[in-house]
Design a protein around this motif. Structure first.
Motif, short mmCIF file in Angstrom:
data_model
loop_
_atom_site.label_atom_id
_atom_site.label_comp_id
_atom_site.label_asym_id
_atom_site.label_seq_id
_atom_site.Cartn_x
_atom_site.Cartn_y
_atom_site.Cartn_z
N THR A 1 18.19 29.86 26.43
CA THR A 1 19.07 28.88 25.70
C THR A 1 20.14 28.11 26.40
O THR A 1 20.73 27.58 25.75
CB THR A 1 19.58 29.71 24.66
OG1 THR A 1 20.37 30.61 24.99
CG2 THR A 1 18.55 30.31 23.66
N GLY A 2 20.02 28.30 27.73
CA GLY A 2 21.08 27.47 28.33
C GLY A 2 22.25 28.31 29.01
O GLY A 2 21.98 29.55 29.06
N THR A 3 22.98 27.74 29.75
CA THR A 3 24.20 28.31 30.24
C THR A 3 25.23 29.10 29.20
O THR A 3 25.67 28.53 28.60
CB THR A 3 24.97 27.73 31.15
OG1 THR A 3 23.95 27.21 32.22
CG2 THR A 3 26.07 28.43 32.09
N LYS A 4 25.34 30.41 29.27
CA LYS A 4 26.11 31.07 28.29
C LYS A 4 27.28 31.96 29.26
O LYS A 4 26.80 32.48 30.39
CB LYS A 4 25.58 32.13 27.55
CG LYS A 4 24.73 31.22 26.34
CD LYS A 4 25.36 30.60 25.25
CE LYS A 4 24.38 30.17 24.29
NZ LYS A 4 24.95 29.74 23.20
N VAL A 5 28.39 32.10 28.88
CA VAL A 5 29.16 33.18 29.23
C VAL A 5 30.35 33.90 28.31
O VAL A 5 30.48 33.44 27.26
CB VAL A 5 30.25 32.32 30.43
CG1 VAL A 5 31.28 31.47 29.56
CG2 VAL A 5 31.09 33.21 31.23
N GLY A 6 30.20 35.25 28.69
CA GLY A 6 30.93 36.07 27.77
C GLY A 6 32.23 36.76 28.84
O GLY A 6 32.10 36.99 30.03
N PHE A 7 33.14 37.14 28.03
CA PHE A 7 34.25 37.91 28.57
C PHE A 7 34.57 39.31 28.01
O PHE A 7 34.89 39.24 26.63
CB PHE A 7 35.42 37.26 28.76
CG PHE A 7 35.13 35.82 29.44
CD1 PHE A 7 35.20 35.68 30.91
CD2 PHE A 7 35.08 34.66 28.88
CE1 PHE A 7 34.98 34.38 31.71
CE2 PHE A 7 34.93 33.46 29.46
CZ PHE A 7 34.79 33.35 30.93
N SER A 8 34.66 40.40 28.47
CA SER A 8 34.81 41.50 27.73
C SER A 8 36.23 42.28 28.54
O SER A 8 36.25 42.42 29.65
CB SER A 8 33.70 42.48 27.79
OG SER A 8 33.93 43.69 27.39
N VAL A 9 36.91 42.93 27.50
CA VAL A 9 38.12 43.62 28.22
C VAL A 9 38.29 44.92 27.29
O VAL A 9 38.17 44.61 26.09
CB VAL A 9 39.30 42.80 27.90
CG1 VAL A 9 40.58 43.58 28.40
CG2 VAL A 9 39.50 41.51 28.75
N SER A 10 38.10 45.86 27.78
CA SER A 10 38.20 47.11 27.11
C SER A 10 39.78 47.53 26.32
O SER A 10 40.60 47.25 26.80
CB SER A 10 37.82 48.40 27.88
OG SER A 10 38.07 49.56 27.23
N SER A 11 39.54 48.15 25.23
CA SER A 11 41.04 48.58 24.67
C SER A 11 41.58 49.72 25.43
O SER A 11 42.75 49.86 25.08
CB SER A 11 40.63 49.10 23.41
OG SER A 11 39.69 50.32 23.34
N LYS A 12 40.94 50.01 26.44
CA LYS A 12 41.71 51.03 27.40
C LYS A 12 42.73 50.25 28.33
O LYS A 12 43.55 50.99 28.87
CB LYS A 12 40.41 51.88 28.38
CG LYS A 12 39.73 52.70 27.71
CD LYS A 12 38.87 53.45 28.60
CE LYS A 12 37.90 54.30 28.07
NZ LYS A 12 36.74 54.72 28.78
N LEU A 13 42.47 49.11 28.40
CA LEU A 13 43.32 48.23 29.42
C LEU A 13 44.60 47.87 28.70
O LEU A 13 45.42 47.23 29.26
CB LEU A 13 42.74 47.08 29.90
CG LEU A 13 41.41 47.40 30.53
CD1 LEU A 13 40.99 46.00 31.13
CD2 LEU A 13 41.67 48.44 31.66
N GLY A 14 45.03 47.74 27.40
CA GLY A 14 46.15 47.44 26.79
C GLY A 14 45.82 47.05 25.19
O GLY A 14 44.64 47.18 24.86
#
Length: 110
Positions: free
Chosen positions: A37-50
């Motif tokens: 479906t094309g170029t896609k990007v996601g960002f994930s930050v765990s709740s353990k980090l703050g």
């Protein structure tokens, strides 16, 4: 970064994690998979980090760092960046350098 380039649904994130190739550094992990479906990007930050403020700030920094790298990345690919503790409190230039190194290591830069 435009919303059309973002991974939004849990199903999309799971697809990238299950089918993707991963590379890691001390600051973050990159998982990339082919995407029709094309170029896609996601960002994930765990709740353990703050708390929510720290997580949202970290995601904003990651988005700003990737925005300038996006034209240099391969098309028809989904990218997922997962933050690690070392990235919390850093600026977007550090994030951009780490992303460039991970993309080069994965062979995703043009």
């Amino acid at each position: 970064m435009k919303k059309q380039y973002m991974l939004k649904k849990n199903k999309e994130f799971r697809y990238v994690v299950s089918r993707g190739k991963s590379v890691a550094s001390a600051y973050m992990v990159l998982i990339c998979a082919k995407n029709r479906t094309g170029t896609k990007v996601g960002f994930s930050v765990s709740s353990k980090l703050g708390n929510a403020v720290v997580r949202n700030r970290t995601k904003r920094i990651m988005r700003a760092g990737f925005a300038t790298l996006m034209p240099q990345c391969r098309q028809q690919t989904a990218y997922l960046f997962i933050a690690r503790k070392a990235l919390v409190g850093k600026n977007s230039q550090v994030a951009q350098q780490q992303m460039r190194a991970l993309l080069a290591q994965a062979g995703m830069l043009l």
